[in-house]
Scaffold this motif. Structure first.
Motif, short mmCIF file in Angstrom:
data_model
loop_
_atom_site.label_atom_id
_atom_site.label_comp_id
_atom_site.label_asym_id
_atom_site.label_seq_id
_atom_site.Cartn_x
_atom_site.Cartn_y
_atom_site.Cartn_z
N GLY A 1 0.81 -1.21 0.00
CA GLY A 1 0.00 0.00 0.00
C GLY A 1 0.85 1.26 0.00
N LYS A 2 1.99 1.21 0.69
CA LYS A 2 2.89 2.37 0.74
C LYS A 2 3.58 2.63 -0.59
N SER A 3 3.65 1.64 -1.45
CA SER A 3 4.29 1.83 -2.75
C SER A 3 3.29 2.20 -3.84
N ALA A 4 2.00 2.22 -3.53
CA ALA A 4 0.97 2.54 -4.52
C ALA A 4 0.95 4.03 -4.83
N ILE A 5 0.51 4.38 -6.04
CA ILE A 5 0.45 5.78 -6.45
C ILE A 5 -0.52 6.56 -5.59
N LYS A 6 -1.57 5.93 -5.08
CA LYS A 6 -2.54 6.66 -4.26
C LYS A 6 -1.94 7.09 -2.92
#
Length: 102
Positions: A58-63
């Motif tokens: 989740g921390k690497s997602a664009i959002k």
């Protein structure tokens, strides 16, 4: 520029394009000004809401990464035309490095 700065530059350019094309909602990103009905400092700075994530994926997602990078950009750069935005943002990241003199 190191890889981290190049990554931040690419993320900032992608997020700027999403803001200009009004396609933030498709990527689950929203500006603070659209979430509050009252005036806040973050809304004035054209910042994005950083979502709560629980995993490293989740921390690497664009959002997640997009708002972090966008919120770290100075307000004076955010409203510039694209060519000038790229040039000034690149200079902003390069200013973090010092040249060693012999």
């Amino acid at each position: 520029m190191n890889r981290c700065d190049i990554y931040n530059l690419k993320v900032a350019l992608a997020l700027r394009q999403m803001i200009k094309e009004d396609s933030l909602a498709a990527n689950q990103i929203s500006l603070i000004s659209s979430a509050h009905h009252h005036f806040t400092c973050s809304a004035r700075n054209n910042n994005c809401i950083v979502p709560l994530v629980r995993t490293n994926i989740g921390k690497s997602a664009i959002k997640f990464q997009g708002p972090l990078v966008w919120n770290s950009i100075p307000l004076t750069l955010k409203d510039l035309p694209l060519p000038l935005f790229k040039k000034k943002l690149r200079s902003h990241y390069l200013d973090n490095y010092s040249i060693l003199e012999k």
